[in-house]
Design an enzyme around this catalytic site. Structure first.
Site, PDB file in Angstrom:
ATOM      1  CG  LEU A 137      -2.087   0.989   1.153  1.00 10.70           C
ATOM      2  CD1 LEU A 137      -3.147   0.546   0.155  1.00 10.70           C
ATOM      3  CD2 LEU A 137      -2.729   1.178   2.530  1.00 10.70           C
ATOM      4  N   GLY A 138       1.711   1.335  -1.047  1.00 10.24           N
ATOM      5  CA  GLY A 138       2.586   2.493  -1.195  1.00 10.24           C
ATOM      6  C   GLY A 138       1.920   3.532  -2.079  1.00 10.24           C
ATOM      7  CB  ILE A 140       1.153   2.197  -7.359  1.00 11.43           C
ATOM      8  CG1 ILE A 140       2.302   2.897  -8.094  1.00 11.43           C
ATOM      9  CG2 ILE A 140       0.133   1.669  -8.367  1.00 11.43           C
ATOM     10  CD1 ILE A 140       3.146   1.966  -8.966  1.00 11.43           C
ATOM     11  NE  ARG A 160       8.857  -4.465   4.075  1.00 14.41           N
ATOM     12  CZ  ARG A 160       9.875  -3.995   3.392  1.00 14.41           C
ATOM     13  NH1 ARG A 160      10.996  -4.672   3.352  1.00 14.41           N
ATOM     14  NH2 ARG A 160       9.784  -2.841   2.759  1.00 14.41           N
ATOM     15  NE  ARG A 217       9.529  -4.971 -11.675  1.00 12.09           N
ATOM     16  CZ  ARG A 217       8.876  -3.888 -12.103  1.00 12.09           C
ATOM     17  NH1 ARG A 217       7.597  -3.956 -12.404  1.00 12.09           N
ATOM     18  NH2 ARG A 217       9.513  -2.734 -12.257  1.00 12.09           N
ATOM     19  CD  GLU A 246       7.180  -9.025 -17.410  1.00 14.20           C
ATOM     20  OE1 GLU A 246       7.743  -8.013 -17.863  1.00 14.20           O
ATOM     21  OE2 GLU A 246       6.424  -9.002 -16.435  1.00 14.20           O
ATOM     22  CG  HIS A 264       5.384  -5.164 -17.438  1.00 14.77           C
ATOM     23  ND1 HIS A 264       6.476  -5.712 -16.825  1.00 14.77           N
ATOM     24  CD2 HIS A 264       5.110  -4.034 -16.730  1.00 14.77           C
ATOM     25  CE1 HIS A 264       6.851  -4.956 -15.801  1.00 14.77           C
ATOM     26  NE2 HIS A 264       6.021  -3.924 -15.721  1.00 14.77           N
TER      27      HIS A 264
END
Ligand code: A2R
Length: 309
Positions: A137-138, A140, A160, A217, A246, A264
């Site tokens: 939950l940063g 973005i 964390r 990722r 990828e 992506h």
């Protein structure tokens, strides 16, 4: 932008920078602009460049740059945060809706002539009776969560450290969160700390109605475990914008109807990519002019704590 400001040696092929190019330039290169996927600035490359001062990465995720190694040697690393938050959040919501309501499959239904032949499209799952567990939950993640607020979808999160300024419940334990929700939406950085954090146990806890959305990722998800969970009905479906290797996508995923696959494209609109490109250039130009870099990564803060070794 790079050509205007620097003597540019552009290397566009995937894979290792060839020995011939390195031998010729290693003693003089001072700046690297790296475009992730497949661009990389790992320690093997950086240690060949004694004059290297800064690596400017295209993208907010920089698991393709060995930032810790760079930090120990006083090499600056920058990325392109914030300017892509809203774009990636839009894409995440699009992928979520496509997955829950099976919209790409409905599109294929028309194109295959099935509507006229077989009648209405099947009824799908719904977002109306679901809660979303944000894995990360940063910058973005918060932009995604605020969209879910507007859509009246309850949000909880796993990180964390709990955050003081958000209205969502924090789960310290990812498996406990997976049990409590029926959508997991991943938007954490890649790298060793998050490798395979979505594995068989988390998918099992998510359960047979569960939906996994990965905007982070490919390395964050144990891909074989996901394929098995989808195949065996341990979870309902998945929406994936990123993959372990990828641009290679496992044939098993391509053959499945209960997955939505994107190549992506989280930030990949023309205006957002142009802004990211400009920031890659601006970080380097500032550095060259003796000004502070605009967006250093946390491992290499400004002012620098370590001089170039
Ligand atoms: O764990 P915290 O409290 O540092 O929260 C961060 C969380 N996070 C993790 N959560 C659980 N386990 C971990 N090992 C872990 N590592 C990081 O991910 C924070 O809530 C979030 C990352 O937020 P930002 O650093 O603001 O990144 P941003 O800009 O939201 O981009 C996230 C990623 C990129 O690194 C690309 O991989 C992808 O989205 O495009």
């Amino acid at each position: 932008g790079l050509e205007k400001n620097f003597t540019l040696h552009a290397y566009r092929e995937p894979g290792e920078v060839p020995e011939r190019l390195l031998a010729e330039l290693a003693g003089t290169l001072r700046f690297i602009a790296v475009c992730g996927h497949p661009g990389r600035a790992d320690s093997a490359l950086m240690q060949r460049l004694p004059k290297l001062q800064i690596v400017s990465n295209f993208g907010v995720g920089y698991d393709n740059v060995d930032a810790k190694w760079a930090a120990e040697r006083g090499i600056m690393v920058t990325n392109t945060p914030d300017i892509l938050n809203e774009e990636v959040a839009d894409t995440a919501i699009g992928l979520l809706l496509c997955t829950v309501r099976e919209l790409p499959r409905a599109d294929r239904y028309i194109r295959a002539g099935e509507w006229a032949k077989n009648g209405d499209f099947r009824l799908t799952a719904s977002l109306r009776n679901r809660a979303v567990g944000m894995v990360g939950l940063g910058r973005i993640g918060k932009a995604i969560a605020s969209r879910l607020d507007a859509m009246r979808v309850p949000v909880v999160y796993h990180t964390r450290r709990p955050q003081a300024d958000v209205p969502y419940r924090h789960f310290a334990d990812l498996i406990a969160m997976a049990r409590a929700v029926d959508v997991l939406l991943c938007i954490v950085p890649g790298g060793a700390a998050t490798k395979h954090m979505i594995g068989a146990a988390v998918l099992e806890a998510l359960g047979p109605d569960g939906i996994l959305i990965n905007m982070a990722r490919g390395s964050v998800v144990d891909e074989p475990a996901l394929i098995e969970a989808l195949r065996d009905g341990k979870i309902l479906s998945a929406g994936l914008d990123v993959f372990a290797n990828e641009p290679n996508v496992p044939a098993e995923l391509i053959a499945m109807e209960n997955v939505v696959l994107l190549p992506h494209v989280g930030s990949a609109s023309a205006p957002t990519r142009a802004a990211m490109e400009q920031l890659v250039v601006d970080n380097l130009v500032h550095w060259k002019n003796g000004q502070p870099p605009l967006t250093p990564v946390p491992e290499t803060p400004w002012p620098q704590t370590k001089a170039r070794a």
